[in-house]
Write a protein that holds these residues in place. Structure first.
Motif, PDB file in Angstrom:
ATOM      1  N   ASP A  44       0.842  -1.193   0.000  1.00  0.00           N
ATOM      2  CA  ASP A  44       0.000   0.000   0.000  1.00  0.00           C
ATOM      3  C   ASP A  44       0.879   1.245   0.000  1.00  0.00           C
ATOM      4  OD1 ASP A  44       0.967   0.257   2.610  1.00  0.00           O
ATOM      5  OD2 ASP A  44      -0.950  -0.120   3.566  1.00  0.00           O
ATOM      6  N   GLY A  45       0.244   2.398   0.062  1.00  0.00           N
ATOM      7  CA  GLY A  45       0.978   3.657   0.021  1.00  0.00           C
ATOM      8  C   GLY A  45       1.968   3.821   1.155  1.00  0.00           C
ATOM      9  N   GLU A  46       1.640   3.303   2.323  1.00  0.00           N
ATOM     10  CA  GLU A  46       2.548   3.403   3.471  1.00  0.00           C
ATOM     11  C   GLU A  46       3.828   2.603   3.239  1.00  0.00           C
ATOM     12  OE1 GLU A  46       2.268   5.337   6.149  1.00  0.00           O
ATOM     13  OE2 GLU A  46       0.354   6.139   5.461  1.00  0.00           O
ATOM     14  N   VAL A  47       3.682   1.424   2.657  1.00  0.00           N
ATOM     15  CA  VAL A  47       4.854   0.593   2.373  1.00  0.00           C
ATOM     16  C   VAL A  47       5.759   1.292   1.355  1.00  0.00           C
ATOM     17  CG1 VAL A  47       5.623  -1.584   1.342  1.00  0.00           C
ATOM     18  CG2 VAL A  47       3.718  -1.566   2.968  1.00  0.00           C
ATOM     19  N   VAL A  48       5.164   1.804   0.291  1.00  0.00           N
ATOM     20  CA  VAL A  48       5.935   2.503  -0.747  1.00  0.00           C
ATOM     21  C   VAL A  48       6.606   3.742  -0.155  1.00  0.00           C
ATOM     22  CG1 VAL A  48       5.800   3.694  -2.966  1.00  0.00           C
ATOM     23  CG2 VAL A  48       4.478   1.595  -2.585  1.00  0.00           C
ATOM     24  N   ALA A  49       5.878   4.470   0.676  1.00  0.00           N
ATOM     25  CA  ALA A  49       6.439   5.664   1.315  1.00  0.00           C
ATOM     26  C   ALA A  49       7.664   5.308   2.146  1.00  0.00           C
ATOM     27  CB  ALA A  49       5.382   6.332   2.181  1.00  0.00           C
ATOM     28  N   ARG A  50       7.578   4.212   2.877  1.00  0.00           N
ATOM     29  CA  ARG A  50       8.712   3.776   3.712  1.00  0.00           C
ATOM     30  C   ARG A  50       9.909   3.361   2.854  1.00  0.00           C
ATOM     31  NH1 ARG A  50       6.624  -0.524   5.851  1.00  0.00           N
ATOM     32  NH2 ARG A  50       7.924  -2.050   4.787  1.00  0.00           N
ATOM     33  N   LEU A  51       9.649   2.639   1.767  1.00  0.00           N
ATOM     34  CA  LEU A  51      10.732   2.174   0.902  1.00  0.00           C
ATOM     35  C   LEU A  51      11.458   3.312   0.193  1.00  0.00           C
ATOM     36  CD1 LEU A  51       9.086  -0.899  -0.874  1.00  0.00           C
ATOM     37  CD2 LEU A  51      10.895  -0.954   0.854  1.00  0.00           C
ATOM     38  N   TYR A  52      10.701   4.367  -0.182  1.00  0.00           N
ATOM     39  CA  TYR A  52      11.275   5.407  -1.040  1.00  0.00           C
ATOM     40  C   TYR A  52      11.395   6.776  -0.383  1.00  0.00           C
ATOM     41  CZ  TYR A  52      11.058   1.925  -4.621  1.00  0.00           C
ATOM     42  OH  TYR A  52      11.272   0.777  -5.330  1.00  0.00           O
ATOM     43  N   GLY A  53      11.010   6.884   0.873  1.00  0.00           N
ATOM     44  CA  GLY A  53      11.150   8.158   1.570  1.00  0.00           C
ATOM     45  C   GLY A  53      10.287   9.260   0.980  1.00  0.00           C
ATOM     46  N   VAL A  54       9.081   8.887   0.558  1.00  0.00           N
ATOM     47  CA  VAL A  54       8.140   9.856   0.000  1.00  0.00           C
ATOM     48  C   VAL A  54       6.889   9.878   0.868  1.00  0.00           C
ATOM     49  CG1 VAL A  54       9.009   9.576  -2.360  1.00  0.00           C
ATOM     50  CG2 VAL A  54       7.105   8.155  -1.570  1.00  0.00           C
ATOM     51  N   ARG A  60       0.438   6.564  -5.754  1.00  0.00           N
ATOM     52  CA  ARG A  60      -0.710   6.055  -6.518  1.00  0.00           C
ATOM     53  C   ARG A  60      -0.417   4.611  -6.899  1.00  0.00           C
ATOM     54  NH1 ARG A  60      -2.251   9.899  -4.368  1.00  0.00           N
ATOM     55  NH2 ARG A  60      -2.716  11.905  -5.275  1.00  0.00           N
ATOM     56  N   ILE A  61      -1.343   3.719  -6.577  1.00  0.00           N
ATOM     57  CA  ILE A  61      -1.179   2.301  -6.907  1.00  0.00           C
ATOM     58  C   ILE A  61      -2.321   1.882  -7.822  1.00  0.00           C
ATOM     59  CG2 ILE A  61      -1.035  -0.060  -6.026  1.00  0.00           C
ATOM     60  CD1 ILE A  61       0.150   1.087  -3.451  1.00  0.00           C
ATOM     61  N   PHE A  62      -1.954   1.280  -8.935  1.00  0.00           N
ATOM     62  CA  PHE A  62      -2.924   0.803  -9.920  1.00  0.00           C
ATOM     63  C   PHE A  62      -2.782  -0.711 -10.015  1.00  0.00           C
ATOM     64  CE2 PHE A  62      -1.349   4.983 -10.968  1.00  0.00           C
ATOM     65  CZ  PHE A  62      -2.515   5.725 -11.062  1.00  0.00           C
ATOM     66  N   ARG A  63      -3.857  -1.407  -9.738  1.00  0.00           N
ATOM     67  CA  ARG A  63      -3.867  -2.867  -9.809  1.00  0.00           C
ATOM     68  C   ARG A  63      -4.626  -3.283 -11.064  1.00  0.00           C
ATOM     69  NH1 ARG A  63      -4.057  -1.015  -4.611  1.00  0.00           N
ATOM     70  NH2 ARG A  63      -2.625  -2.007  -3.163  1.00  0.00           N
ATOM     71  N   VAL A  64      -3.991  -4.098 -11.903  1.00  0.00           N
ATOM     72  CA  VAL A  64      -4.580  -4.488 -13.181  1.00  0.00           C
ATOM     73  C   VAL A  64      -4.661  -6.022 -13.216  1.00  0.00           C
ATOM     74  CG1 VAL A  64      -4.479  -4.206 -15.687  1.00  0.00           C
ATOM     75  CG2 VAL A  64      -3.427  -2.473 -14.199  1.00  0.00           C
ATOM     76  N   PRO A  65      -5.752  -6.592 -12.687  1.00  0.00           N
ATOM     77  CA  PRO A  65      -5.844  -8.047 -12.591  1.00  0.00           C
ATOM     78  C   PRO A  65      -5.857  -8.761 -13.937  1.00  0.00           C
ATOM     79  CG  PRO A  65      -7.903  -7.025 -11.917  1.00  0.00           C
ATOM     80  CD  PRO A  65      -6.905  -5.927 -12.109  1.00  0.00           C
ATOM     81  N   SER A  66      -6.399  -8.142 -14.960  1.00  0.00           N
ATOM     82  CA  SER A  66      -6.451  -8.796 -16.270  1.00  0.00           C
ATOM     83  C   SER A  66      -5.057  -9.009 -16.863  1.00  0.00           C
ATOM     84  CB  SER A  66      -7.315  -7.990 -17.240  1.00  0.00           C
ATOM     85  OG  SER A  66      -6.768  -6.701 -17.434  1.00  0.00           O
ATOM     86  N   LEU A  67      -4.070  -8.248 -16.380  1.00  0.00           N
ATOM     87  CA  LEU A  67      -2.693  -8.370 -16.862  1.00  0.00           C
ATOM     88  C   LEU A  67      -1.734  -8.900 -15.792  1.00  0.00           C
ATOM     89  CD1 LEU A  67      -2.430  -4.983 -18.788  1.00  0.00           C
ATOM     90  CD2 LEU A  67      -2.876  -7.252 -19.744  1.00  0.00           C
ATOM     91  N   ASN A  68      -2.243  -9.132 -14.586  1.00  0.00           N
ATOM     92  CA  ASN A  68      -1.399  -9.528 -13.448  1.00  0.00           C
ATOM     93  C   ASN A  68      -0.271  -8.515 -13.233  1.00  0.00           C
ATOM     94  OD1 ASN A  68      -2.907 -11.857 -12.945  1.00  0.00           O
ATOM     95  ND2 ASN A  68      -1.665 -13.074 -14.334  1.00  0.00           N
ATOM     96  N   VAL A  69      -0.646  -7.250 -13.207  1.00  0.00           N
ATOM     97  CA  VAL A  69       0.323  -6.158 -13.078  1.00  0.00           C
ATOM     98  C   VAL A  69      -0.085  -5.233 -11.933  1.00  0.00           C
ATOM     99  CG1 VAL A  69       1.231  -4.076 -14.188  1.00  0.00           C
ATOM    100  CG2 VAL A  69       0.992  -6.180 -15.498  1.00  0.00           C
ATOM    101  N   VAL A  70       0.906  -4.790 -11.169  1.00  0.00           N
ATOM    102  CA  VAL A  70       0.726  -3.727 -10.188  1.00  0.00           C
ATOM    103  C   VAL A  70       1.649  -2.594 -10.621  1.00  0.00           C
ATOM    104  CG1 VAL A  70       0.961  -3.025  -7.778  1.00  0.00           C
ATOM    105  CG2 VAL A  70       0.178  -5.344  -8.334  1.00  0.00           C
ATOM    106  N   LYS A  71       1.060  -1.412 -10.751  1.00  0.00           N
ATOM    107  CA  LYS A  71       1.814  -0.230 -11.185  1.00  0.00           C
ATOM    108  C   LYS A  71       1.736   0.797 -10.060  1.00  0.00           C
ATOM    109  CE  LYS A  71       2.066   2.974 -15.044  1.00  0.00           C
ATOM    110  NZ  LYS A  71       1.623   3.236 -16.403  1.00  0.00           N
ATOM    111  N   ILE A  72       2.873   1.392  -9.742  1.00  0.00           N
ATOM    112  CA  ILE A  72       2.963   2.357  -8.650  1.00  0.00           C
ATOM    113  C   ILE A  72       3.626   3.616  -9.171  1.00  0.00           C
ATOM    114  CG2 ILE A  72       3.950   2.797  -6.371  1.00  0.00           C
ATOM    115  CD1 ILE A  72       4.118  -0.348  -6.141  1.00  0.00           C
ATOM    116  N   SER A  73       3.041   4.768  -8.855  1.00  0.00           N
ATOM    117  CA  SER A  73       3.649   6.048  -9.230  1.00  0.00           C
ATOM    118  C   SER A  73       3.732   6.937  -7.995  1.00  0.00           C
ATOM    119  CB  SER A  73       2.826   6.751 -10.314  1.00  0.00           C
ATOM    120  OG  SER A  73       2.865   6.027 -11.514  1.00  0.00           O
ATOM    121  N   PHE A  74       4.799   7.719  -7.936  1.00  0.00           N
ATOM    122  CA  PHE A  74       4.952   8.675  -6.847  1.00  0.00           C
ATOM    123  C   PHE A  74       5.858   9.819  -7.305  1.00  0.00           C
ATOM    124  CE2 PHE A  74       8.050   5.275  -6.131  1.00  0.00           C
ATOM    125  CZ  PHE A  74       9.244   5.975  -6.032  1.00  0.00           C
TER     126      PHE A  74
END
Length: 104
Positions: A44-54, A60-74
Motif C-alpha cells: 500500500d501507500g505506506e509501504v511505498v512511502a517507507r521504501l522510497y522516503g516519499v 498512486r497504486i494501480f492494480r490491473v488483474p487482467s494483466l497480473n500487473v501492479v503499477k505504482i507512481s509517486f
C-alpha cells in the motif's frame, strides 16, 4: 520458496513518468502471485512511502488483474536532471520494491 517480491514476478522495473514522477511496474507470473502482490494488506501507500522516503499521500497504486500487473507512481524526491538527481532515467528505483519481503 518465495522470499521477496521479485520471486513472484517475471519483471520488476522502474522508469520516469515525466520529470517529476517515477513509475514502478511489477509483472507477476500468474494469478496466484498477483493475488499476493496486489493485496492492499501487503502493498500500500505506506509501504511505498517507507521504501522510497516519499509521502504516502502522493503514492498512486494501480492494480490491473487482467494483466497480473501492479503499477505504482509517486513524485520523484528531486526533479529529473537536477543537481541532486542520481538516476536521471529512474532505472534503478525498482530495486527496493523488488527486494520487499513477502508476508509469512
Amino acid at each position: 520458496m518465495h522470499e521477496v517480491l521479485q520471486d513472484l514476478a517475471t519483471e520488476v522495473r522502474s522508469k520516469n513518468a515525466g520529470p517529476f514522477w517515477v513509475t514502478l511496474e511489477v509483472f507477476l507470473r500468474d494469478e496466484a502471485a498477483y493475488a499476493v502482490a496486489a493485496d492492499p494488506g501487503f502493498l500500500d501507500g505506506e509501504v511505498v512511502a517507507r521504501l522510497y522516503g516519499v509521502a504516502a499521500a502522493g503514492v498512486r497504486i494501480f492494480r490491473v488483474p487482467s494483466l497480473n500487473v501492479v503499477k505504482i507512481s509517486f513524485p520523484r524526491p528531486v526533479a529529473q536532471g537536477s543537481l541532486r538527481d542520481r538516476d536521471i532515467h529512474a532505472g534503478q528505483h525498482h530495486v527496493p520494491l523488488a527486494l520487499l519481503p513477502l508476508p509469512a
